[in-house]
Write a protein that holds these residues in place. Structure first.
Motif, PDB file in Angstrom:
ATOM      1  N   CYS A  94      30.926  41.376  43.457  1.00  0.00           N
ATOM      2  CA  CYS A  94      30.566  40.888  44.795  1.00  0.00           C
ATOM      3  C   CYS A  94      31.676  41.223  45.794  1.00  0.00           C
ATOM      4  CB  CYS A  94      30.336  39.377  44.734  1.00  0.00           C
ATOM      5  SG  CYS A  94      30.081  38.611  46.336  1.00  0.00           S
ATOM      6  N   LYS A  95      32.906  40.908  45.422  1.00  0.00           N
ATOM      7  CA  LYS A  95      34.036  41.143  46.329  1.00  0.00           C
ATOM      8  C   LYS A  95      34.183  42.626  46.649  1.00  0.00           C
ATOM      9  CE  LYS A  95      38.553  39.225  47.344  1.00  0.00           C
ATOM     10  NZ  LYS A  95      38.156  38.893  48.712  1.00  0.00           N
ATOM     11  N   ALA A  96      34.042  43.451  45.614  1.00  0.00           N
ATOM     12  CA  ALA A  96      34.186  44.905  45.818  1.00  0.00           C
ATOM     13  C   ALA A  96      33.071  45.432  46.725  1.00  0.00           C
ATOM     14  CB  ALA A  96      34.158  45.619  44.472  1.00  0.00           C
ATOM     15  N   LEU A  97      31.843  45.012  46.474  1.00  0.00           N
ATOM     16  CA  LEU A  97      30.703  45.547  47.238  1.00  0.00           C
ATOM     17  C   LEU A  97      30.704  45.061  48.682  1.00  0.00           C
ATOM     18  CD1 LEU A  97      27.813  45.217  44.607  1.00  0.00           C
ATOM     19  CD2 LEU A  97      28.900  47.332  45.385  1.00  0.00           C
ATOM     20  N   THR A  98      30.975  43.776  48.900  1.00  0.00           N
ATOM     21  CA  THR A  98      30.965  43.278  50.282  1.00  0.00           C
ATOM     22  C   THR A  98      32.116  43.896  51.070  1.00  0.00           C
ATOM     23  OG1 THR A  98      32.135  41.268  49.595  1.00  0.00           O
ATOM     24  CG2 THR A  98      29.753  41.103  49.824  1.00  0.00           C
TER      25      THR A  98
END
Ligand code: G3P
Length: 216
Positions: A94-98
């Protein structure tokens, strides 16, 4: 409150989109299975039916695998929202994609602490499952109240997407609490339009109108 429909049935999605009241779509592997369609093909079709976010869920359990699948899914259309489970690897993803500007829906949330973690990971949406929570002897709406309080305390921009909605009371309570979004099966959404007194009222007015002998 935004209304998403929780289905991969394109006929149902097109029907609801035609009302102008549909803000997005959520799918999951079980709904894809139920549709009997190819995942990529049906997701592409759904993305063309609505302007809003269309959640497509990864099935890998490790961060590298989730990133690999997300890379394929996010190329489908600009309105794809990558759905990841609420696990350590899911939140890393999630952190990487956002961070790269991709929308992420963190799913399978069953506690307010999990929702806090999803917000810290920069999730666009967090999906607490109220129906399944109720099924297991907990109060699903109490979970939504707690998440709303926590997100407001810190002004987290993550949107609360109430999922596993089973009936109109879940929708009503979500709106009263101030949830940002709810996703429900087509039948639940269609049920919201109905009231026996509305039907009776229409029949009464039509009967009296016919007696006037007029037309518009
Ligand atoms: O899409 C996730 C969620 O809405 C699933 O609902 O009815 O299978 O618990 P349900």
């Amino acid at each position: 409150m935004k209304f998403f429909v929780d289905t991969a049935d394109t006929a149902e999605i097109a029907d609801l989109a035609a009302t102008g009241l549909l803000d997005g779509v959520t799918t999951n592997p079980s709904l894809i299975m139920k549709s009997g369609r190819d995942f990529m093909e049906v997701t592409r079709e759904i993305c063309g039916l609505v302007d809003g976010p269309v959640s497509a869920e990864v099935v890998a359990l490790d961060h590298a695998g989730m990133m690999r699948e997300a890379e394929i899914l996010r190329k489908i259309a600009d309105n794809v929202c990558i759905k990841v489970p609420l696990t350590i690897d899911g939140l890393k993803t999630c952190k990487a994609l956002t961070g790269e500007g991709t929308m992420v829906n963190v799913t399978l949330c069953f506690s307010a602490n999990q929702a806090l973690l999803a917000a810290k990971a920069g999730a666009s949406f967090v999906s607490p499952f109220v129906g399944r929570h109720d099924d297991n002897g907990f109060d699903g709406m109490e979970l939504i109240r707690d998440i709303r309080l926590i997100y407001d305390n810190y002004a987290y921009p993550t949107e609360i997407l109430v999922a596993s909605v089973r009936h109109g009371i879940h929708v009503l309570e979500s709106a009263k609490i101030g949830a940002d979004v709810m996703t429900a099966p087509p039948a639940v959404i269609k049920g919201l339009f109905k009231h026996v007194l509305t039907e009776q009222g229409i029949q009464g007015f039509l009967a009296d109108w016919a007696k006037t002998g007029q037309s518009i």
